[in-house]
Design a protein around this motif. Structure first.
Motif, mmCIF file in Angstrom:
data_model
loop_
_atom_site.group_PDB
_atom_site.id
_atom_site.type_symbol
_atom_site.label_atom_id
_atom_site.label_comp_id
_atom_site.label_asym_id
_atom_site.label_seq_id
_atom_site.Cartn_x
_atom_site.Cartn_y
_atom_site.Cartn_z
ATOM 1 N N ASN A 1 50.124 38.123 44.370
ATOM 2 C CA ASN A 1 50.994 38.702 45.252
ATOM 3 C C ASN A 1 51.821 39.481 44.107
ATOM 4 N N PHE A 2 52.309 40.670 44.777
ATOM 5 C CA PHE A 2 53.176 41.488 43.953
ATOM 6 C C PHE A 2 52.434 42.294 43.106
ATOM 7 N N MET A 3 51.297 42.761 43.339
ATOM 8 C CA MET A 3 50.488 43.588 42.396
ATOM 9 C C MET A 3 50.784 45.028 42.586
ATOM 10 N N GLN A 4 50.539 46.014 41.881
ATOM 11 C CA GLN A 4 50.686 47.173 41.804
ATOM 12 C C GLN A 4 49.395 47.876 41.435
ATOM 13 N N PHE A 5 49.190 48.969 42.215
ATOM 14 C CA PHE A 5 47.957 49.507 41.807
ATOM 15 C C PHE A 5 48.034 51.386 41.597
ATOM 16 N N ASN A 6 47.329 51.666 40.896
ATOM 17 C CA ASN A 6 46.986 53.241 40.889
ATOM 18 C C ASN A 6 45.917 53.538 41.649
ATOM 19 N N GLY A 7 46.117 54.716 42.436
ATOM 20 C CA GLY A 7 44.817 55.228 43.344
ATOM 21 C C GLY A 7 44.844 56.753 43.460
ATOM 22 N N ASN A 8 43.778 57.012 43.648
ATOM 23 C CA ASN A 8 43.512 58.478 43.619
ATOM 24 C C ASN A 8 42.173 58.691 44.676
ATOM 25 N N VAL A 9 42.448 59.680 45.521
ATOM 26 C CA VAL A 9 41.077 59.914 46.473
ATOM 27 C C VAL A 9 40.899 61.441 46.499
ATOM 28 N N VAL A 10 39.507 61.601 46.449
ATOM 29 C CA VAL A 10 39.073 63.114 46.030
ATOM 30 C C VAL A 10 38.344 63.101 47.667
ATOM 31 N N GLY A 11 38.559 64.246 48.519
ATOM 32 C CA GLY A 11 37.868 64.420 49.572
ATOM 33 C C GLY A 11 36.713 65.427 49.295
ATOM 34 N N PRO A 12 36.157 65.706 50.633
ATOM 35 C CA PRO A 12 34.964 66.486 50.447
ATOM 36 C C PRO A 12 35.353 67.950 50.004
ATOM 37 N N ASN A 13 36.376 68.424 50.071
ATOM 38 C CA ASN A 13 36.878 69.685 49.608
ATOM 39 C C ASN A 13 37.472 69.686 48.013
ATOM 40 N N PHE A 14 36.990 68.438 47.406
ATOM 41 C CA PHE A 14 37.044 68.300 45.845
ATOM 42 C C PHE A 14 38.559 68.425 45.403
ATOM 43 N N LYS A 15 39.412 68.194 46.461
ATOM 44 C CA LYS A 15 40.885 67.992 46.096
ATOM 45 C C LYS A 15 41.381 66.580 45.917
ATOM 46 N N SER A 16 42.058 66.294 44.762
ATOM 47 C CA SER A 16 42.372 65.193 44.486
ATOM 48 C C SER A 16 43.867 64.896 45.142
ATOM 49 N N SER A 17 44.198 63.828 45.783
ATOM 50 C CA SER A 17 45.558 63.155 46.231
ATOM 51 C C SER A 17 45.742 61.926 45.718
ATOM 52 N N GLU A 18 47.007 61.530 45.534
ATOM 53 C CA GLU A 18 47.529 59.866 45.160
ATOM 54 C C GLU A 18 47.296 59.135 46.235
ATOM 55 N N VAL A 19 47.161 57.708 46.153
ATOM 56 C CA VAL A 19 47.050 56.852 47.217
ATOM 57 C C VAL A 19 48.113 55.878 46.933
ATOM 58 N N THR A 20 48.637 55.594 47.896
ATOM 59 C CA THR A 20 49.826 54.550 47.535
ATOM 60 C C THR A 20 49.273 53.224 48.373
ATOM 61 N N VAL A 21 49.144 52.029 47.530
ATOM 62 C CA VAL A 21 48.605 50.809 47.950
ATOM 63 C C VAL A 21 50.067 50.032 48.453
ATOM 64 N N ASN A 22 50.373 49.360 49.626
ATOM 65 C CA ASN A 22 51.480 48.629 50.012
ATOM 66 C C ASN A 22 50.807 47.141 50.141
ATOM 67 N N GLN A 23 51.650 46.064 50.006
ATOM 68 C CA GLN A 23 51.159 44.861 50.155
ATOM 69 C C GLN A 23 51.721 44.453 51.527
ATOM 70 N N VAL A 24 50.869 44.105 52.643
ATOM 71 C CA VAL A 24 51.327 43.844 53.763
ATOM 72 C C VAL A 24 51.262 42.365 54.214
ATOM 73 N N ALA A 25 50.857 41.440 53.532
ATOM 74 C CA ALA A 25 50.707 39.833 53.649
ATOM 75 C C ALA A 25 50.317 39.203 52.421
ATOM 76 N N PRO A 26 50.575 38.057 52.058
ATOM 77 C CA PRO A 26 50.040 37.278 51.230
ATOM 78 C C PRO A 26 48.803 37.710 50.744
ATOM 79 N N GLY A 27 48.721 38.402 49.416
ATOM 80 C CA GLY A 27 47.152 38.512 49.006
ATOM 81 C C GLY A 27 46.541 39.874 49.733
ATOM 82 N N ARG A 28 47.234 40.413 50.528
ATOM 83 C CA ARG A 28 46.684 41.661 51.243
ATOM 84 C C ARG A 28 47.406 42.789 50.877
ATOM 85 N N TYR A 29 46.507 43.976 50.729
ATOM 86 C CA TYR A 29 47.252 45.142 50.318
ATOM 87 C C TYR A 29 46.326 46.137 51.416
ATOM 88 N N ILE A 30 46.890 47.141 51.612
ATOM 89 C CA ILE A 30 46.468 48.272 52.297
ATOM 90 C C ILE A 30 46.830 49.869 51.840
#
Length: 93
Positions: free
Chosen positions: A46-75
Motif C-alpha cells: 500500500n501507499f506506493m508511488q509510481f512514475n508513469g509515461n505513455v507514448v501514443g501512436p502520434n509519438f507524443k509523450s504524456s505523464e500518467v497518474t497512478v492512484n491507489q483505489v483499494a488495498p494493493g490495487r492501483y489504476i
C-alpha cells in the motif's frame, strides 16, 4: 499480450522485492492499467508511488497518474482515442 508483458517487465523493482499483476483494457477512448501489488509474503503493498509515461501512436509523450483505489490495487488511465500502439512505462518510486 505484448503490451501486458512489457508493462509487467517494467514494473519489476530492482531486487525483485514485489509481485505485480498487470491488466490492461481500453474502453470509450480511455486506456486503463490495473496493477495489483503484493510483497514477498503475498500481503498488499500500500501507499506506493509510481512514475508513469505513455507514448501514443502520434509519438507524443504524456505523464500518467497512478492512484491507489483499494488495498494493493492501483489504476492508471490515459487518453487512447487514436488508433495504433501505445507504449507505457511505469516505475515504482
Amino acid at each position: 499480450r505484448f503490451f501486458s508483458q512489457m508493462v509487467r517487465w517494467s514494473m519489476r523493482p530492482s531486487g525483485d522485492t514485489g509481485k505485480f499483476n498487470i491488466t490492461t483494457e481500453t474502453k470509450d477512448g480511455r486506456g486503463r492499467i490495473i496493477i495489483t501489488a503484493l510483497d514477498q509474503d503475498d500481503s498488499f503493498m500500500n501507499f506506493m508511488q509510481f512514475n508513469g509515461n505513455v507514448v501514443g501512436p502520434n509519438f507524443k509523450s504524456s505523464e500518467v497518474t497512478v492512484n491507489q483505489v483499494a488495498p494493493g490495487r492501483y489504476i492508471a488511465e490515459f487518453n487512447a482515442t487514436d488508433s495504433g500502439n501505445y507504449f507505457l512505462t511505469l516505475a515504482p518510486i
